[in-house]
Each structure stands twice: as structure tokens, then as C-alpha cells.
Scaffold this motif. Structure first.
Motif, mmCIF file in Angstrom:
data_model
loop_
_atom_site.group_PDB
_atom_site.id
_atom_site.type_symbol
_atom_site.label_atom_id
_atom_site.label_comp_id
_atom_site.label_asym_id
_atom_site.label_seq_id
_atom_site.Cartn_x
_atom_site.Cartn_y
_atom_site.Cartn_z
ATOM 1 N N ARG A 26 -15.168 1.435 37.622
ATOM 2 C CA ARG A 26 -14.368 0.208 37.539
ATOM 3 C C ARG A 26 -13.160 0.286 38.465
ATOM 4 N NH1 ARG A 26 -13.308 -0.313 31.254
ATOM 5 N NH2 ARG A 26 -13.230 1.929 31.497
ATOM 6 N N ALA A 27 -12.675 -0.864 38.870
ATOM 7 C CA ALA A 27 -11.476 -0.924 39.697
ATOM 8 C C ALA A 27 -10.260 -0.586 38.822
ATOM 9 C CB ALA A 27 -11.322 -2.307 40.303
ATOM 10 N N ARG A 28 -9.145 -0.270 39.484
ATOM 11 C CA ARG A 28 -7.935 0.139 38.777
ATOM 12 C C ARG A 28 -6.865 -0.930 38.948
ATOM 13 N NH1 ARG A 28 -3.907 3.970 41.130
ATOM 14 N NH2 ARG A 28 -5.394 4.232 42.802
ATOM 15 N N LEU A 29 -6.264 -1.357 37.839
ATOM 16 C CA LEU A 29 -5.128 -2.270 37.876
ATOM 17 C C LEU A 29 -3.875 -1.413 37.818
ATOM 18 C CD1 LEU A 29 -3.567 -4.913 37.709
ATOM 19 C CD2 LEU A 29 -4.128 -5.033 35.286
ATOM 20 N N SER A 30 -3.247 -1.228 38.978
ATOM 21 C CA SER A 30 -2.079 -0.374 39.091
ATOM 22 C C SER A 30 -0.818 -1.225 39.032
ATOM 23 C CB SER A 30 -2.139 0.385 40.417
ATOM 24 O OG SER A 30 -1.000 1.196 40.562
ATOM 25 N N VAL A 90 -13.886 -9.286 40.404
ATOM 26 C CA VAL A 90 -13.598 -8.155 39.517
ATOM 27 C C VAL A 90 -13.249 -8.699 38.139
ATOM 28 C CG1 VAL A 90 -12.088 -6.186 39.088
ATOM 29 C CG2 VAL A 90 -12.715 -6.782 41.425
ATOM 30 N N LYS A 91 -14.003 -8.284 37.122
ATOM 31 C CA LYS A 91 -13.719 -8.692 35.745
ATOM 32 C C LYS A 91 -13.264 -7.514 34.889
ATOM 33 C CE LYS A 91 -15.043 -12.007 33.553
ATOM 34 N NZ LYS A 91 -14.186 -12.957 32.883
ATOM 35 N N GLU A 92 -13.816 -6.322 35.150
ATOM 36 C CA GLU A 92 -13.487 -5.146 34.349
ATOM 37 C C GLU A 92 -12.664 -4.172 35.172
ATOM 38 O OE1 GLU A 92 -17.009 -3.384 32.819
ATOM 39 O OE2 GLU A 92 -17.260 -4.929 31.292
ATOM 40 N N VAL A 93 -11.548 -3.729 34.596
ATOM 41 C CA VAL A 93 -10.660 -2.791 35.269
ATOM 42 C C VAL A 93 -10.208 -1.724 34.283
ATOM 43 C CG1 VAL A 93 -9.777 -4.492 36.934
ATOM 44 C CG2 VAL A 93 -8.610 -4.191 34.769
ATOM 45 N N VAL A 94 -9.598 -0.678 34.805
ATOM 46 C CA VAL A 94 -8.872 0.275 33.975
ATOM 47 C C VAL A 94 -7.395 0.068 34.282
ATOM 48 C CG1 VAL A 94 -10.677 1.989 33.692
ATOM 49 C CG2 VAL A 94 -9.190 2.121 35.661
ATOM 50 N N PHE A 95 -6.547 0.150 33.279
ATOM 51 C CA PHE A 95 -5.124 -0.146 33.434
ATOM 52 C C PHE A 95 -4.371 1.127 33.768
ATOM 53 C CE2 PHE A 95 -0.829 -1.059 31.780
ATOM 54 C CZ PHE A 95 -0.553 -2.163 32.565
ATOM 55 N N ASP A 96 -3.715 1.140 34.928
ATOM 56 C CA ASP A 96 -2.937 2.290 35.387
ATOM 57 C C ASP A 96 -1.461 1.941 35.280
ATOM 58 O OD1 ASP A 96 -1.815 4.445 36.626
ATOM 59 O OD2 ASP A 96 -2.624 3.994 38.613
ATOM 60 N N ARG A 97 -0.823 2.461 34.245
ATOM 61 C CA ARG A 97 0.596 2.180 34.044
ATOM 62 C C ARG A 97 1.472 3.134 34.846
ATOM 63 N NH1 ARG A 97 2.591 5.964 30.513
ATOM 64 N NH2 ARG A 97 1.010 7.117 29.360
ATOM 65 N N GLY A 98 0.853 4.104 35.502
ATOM 66 C CA GLY A 98 1.622 5.080 36.277
ATOM 67 C C GLY A 98 2.468 5.929 35.357
ATOM 68 N N ALA A 99 3.726 6.116 35.711
ATOM 69 C CA ALA A 99 4.621 6.929 34.895
ATOM 70 C C ALA A 99 5.408 6.083 33.911
ATOM 71 C CB ALA A 99 5.585 7.682 35.805
ATOM 72 N N PHE A 100 5.078 4.792 33.820
ATOM 73 C CA PHE A 100 5.840 3.885 32.968
ATOM 74 C C PHE A 100 5.256 3.843 31.564
ATOM 75 C CE2 PHE A 100 5.989 2.200 37.312
ATOM 76 C CZ PHE A 100 7.343 2.378 37.556
ATOM 77 N N ILE A 101 6.123 3.711 30.582
ATOM 78 C CA ILE A 101 5.702 3.610 29.191
ATOM 79 C C ILE A 101 5.109 2.220 28.955
ATOM 80 C CG2 ILE A 101 6.549 3.623 26.809
ATOM 81 C CD1 ILE A 101 8.733 5.562 27.813
ATOM 82 N N TYR A 102 4.055 2.137 28.162
ATOM 83 C CA TYR A 102 3.399 0.861 27.858
ATOM 84 C C TYR A 102 4.285 0.104 26.868
ATOM 85 C CZ TYR A 102 -0.291 -2.443 26.768
ATOM 86 O OH TYR A 102 -1.026 -3.594 26.608
ATOM 87 N N HIS A 103 5.262 -0.610 27.417
ATOM 88 C CA HIS A 103 6.270 -1.267 26.602
ATOM 89 C C HIS A 103 6.992 -2.278 27.479
ATOM 90 C CE1 HIS A 103 10.327 -1.523 24.779
ATOM 91 N NE2 HIS A 103 9.660 -1.410 23.650
ATOM 92 N N GLY A 104 7.488 -3.336 26.896
ATOM 93 C CA GLY A 104 8.317 -4.274 27.641
ATOM 94 C C GLY A 104 7.563 -5.004 28.736
ATOM 95 N N ARG A 105 8.056 -4.889 29.983
ATOM 96 C CA ARG A 105 7.465 -5.623 31.105
ATOM 97 C C ARG A 105 6.050 -5.163 31.421
ATOM 98 N NH1 ARG A 105 11.182 -5.200 36.035
ATOM 99 N NH2 ARG A 105 12.158 -3.431 35.029
ATOM 100 N N ILE A 106 5.773 -3.872 31.280
ATOM 101 C CA ILE A 106 4.428 -3.354 31.552
ATOM 102 C C ILE A 106 3.440 -3.946 30.541
ATOM 103 C CG2 ILE A 106 3.024 -1.271 31.707
ATOM 104 C CD1 ILE A 106 5.076 -1.464 33.952
#
Length: 120
Positions: A26-30, A90-106
Motif C-alpha cells: 500500500r502507499a504511505r500517507l506521510s 489510491v484508496k488504501e494507504v498506511v498512515f505515517d505520522r513520523g515522529a509526531f504523536i497521534y493527537h491534535g492536528r495529526i
């Protein structure tokens, strides 16, 4: 001599390593967020190509948004990246939050991308 690696870089590497294992082609949503803007890309890692991108820096969004650094901007960018990804096939992706916490704007960007039709 051993090179010093920051905790942020280690966290980003750990997230990316887990994503590579779970991607299954799958593609990556960075997502990247700075203090003033938010950016999102759909990346095809098998070919090393960016398929779609959106950011709060785009001219029409800058005119519409009060600032690029709030949850509203993240929601708009999330919907926009979902539209562009679907247009690119592209319909299916994996979510790449990088070094950011999954919270707020992310989290707001991820939820808006899901509402826009992306599956992750």
C-alpha cells in the motif's frame, strides 16, 4: 565513533520500520507538521514516487484559512489529500505520522482523510 541520534529520529525510524512491515504494497500517507503549516503526501515506496500532495501553503488554502497551524487547517488538508489520492487511483494507504504523536492536528488530518474516502 558512534553518531548521536536524537530521540525524535529514533521514534521516526521506529514508526517507519513498523509501517514497512504492515504496508503490504500500500502507499504511505506521510504527514509533517511545523509550527506554522501542515503537509501531507501519498508516497509509493515501491517506485519511490510521490502520487499526491497537499499542504496549508497552497494559495487557495492560504486565502481561505486564518492560519496553517490549527486543527481547521489540518481538516482541510486532510480532505484535500483524500480527494487527490482518489483521483490518482489510491484508496488504501498506511498512515505515517513520523515522529509526531497521534493527537491534535495529526489526528484531525487523519480523520478528515478517512472521511474523504481513504482507507487506513
Amino acid at each position: 565513533m558512534a553518531e548521536y541520534i536524537s530521540s525524535t529520529e529514533r521514534r521516526k525510524a521506529r514508526v517507519r520500520r513498523a509501517l514497512r512491515a504492515a504496508a503490504n504494497g500500500r502507499a504511505r500517507l506521510s504527514v509533517h507538521r511545523s509550527s506554522k503549516q501542515i503537509y501531507a503526501q501519498i508516497i509509493d515506496d515501491t517506485h519511490g514516487r510521490t502520487l499526491a500532495q497537499a499542504s496549508s501553503l497552497e494559495k487557495d488554502l492560504r486565502e481561505k484559512l486564518k492560519t496553517g497551524a490549527d486543527i481547521e487547517a489540518a481538516k482541510v488538508v486532510g480532505k484535500l489529500i483524500a480527494e487527490r489520492a482518489i483521483a490518482a487511483g489510491v484508496k488504501e494507504v498506511v498512515f505515517d505520522r513520523g515522529a509526531f504523536i497521534y493527537h491534535g492536528r495529526i489526528k484531525a488530518l487523519a480523520d478528515a482523510a478517512r472521511e474523504g474516502g481513504l482507507d487506513f
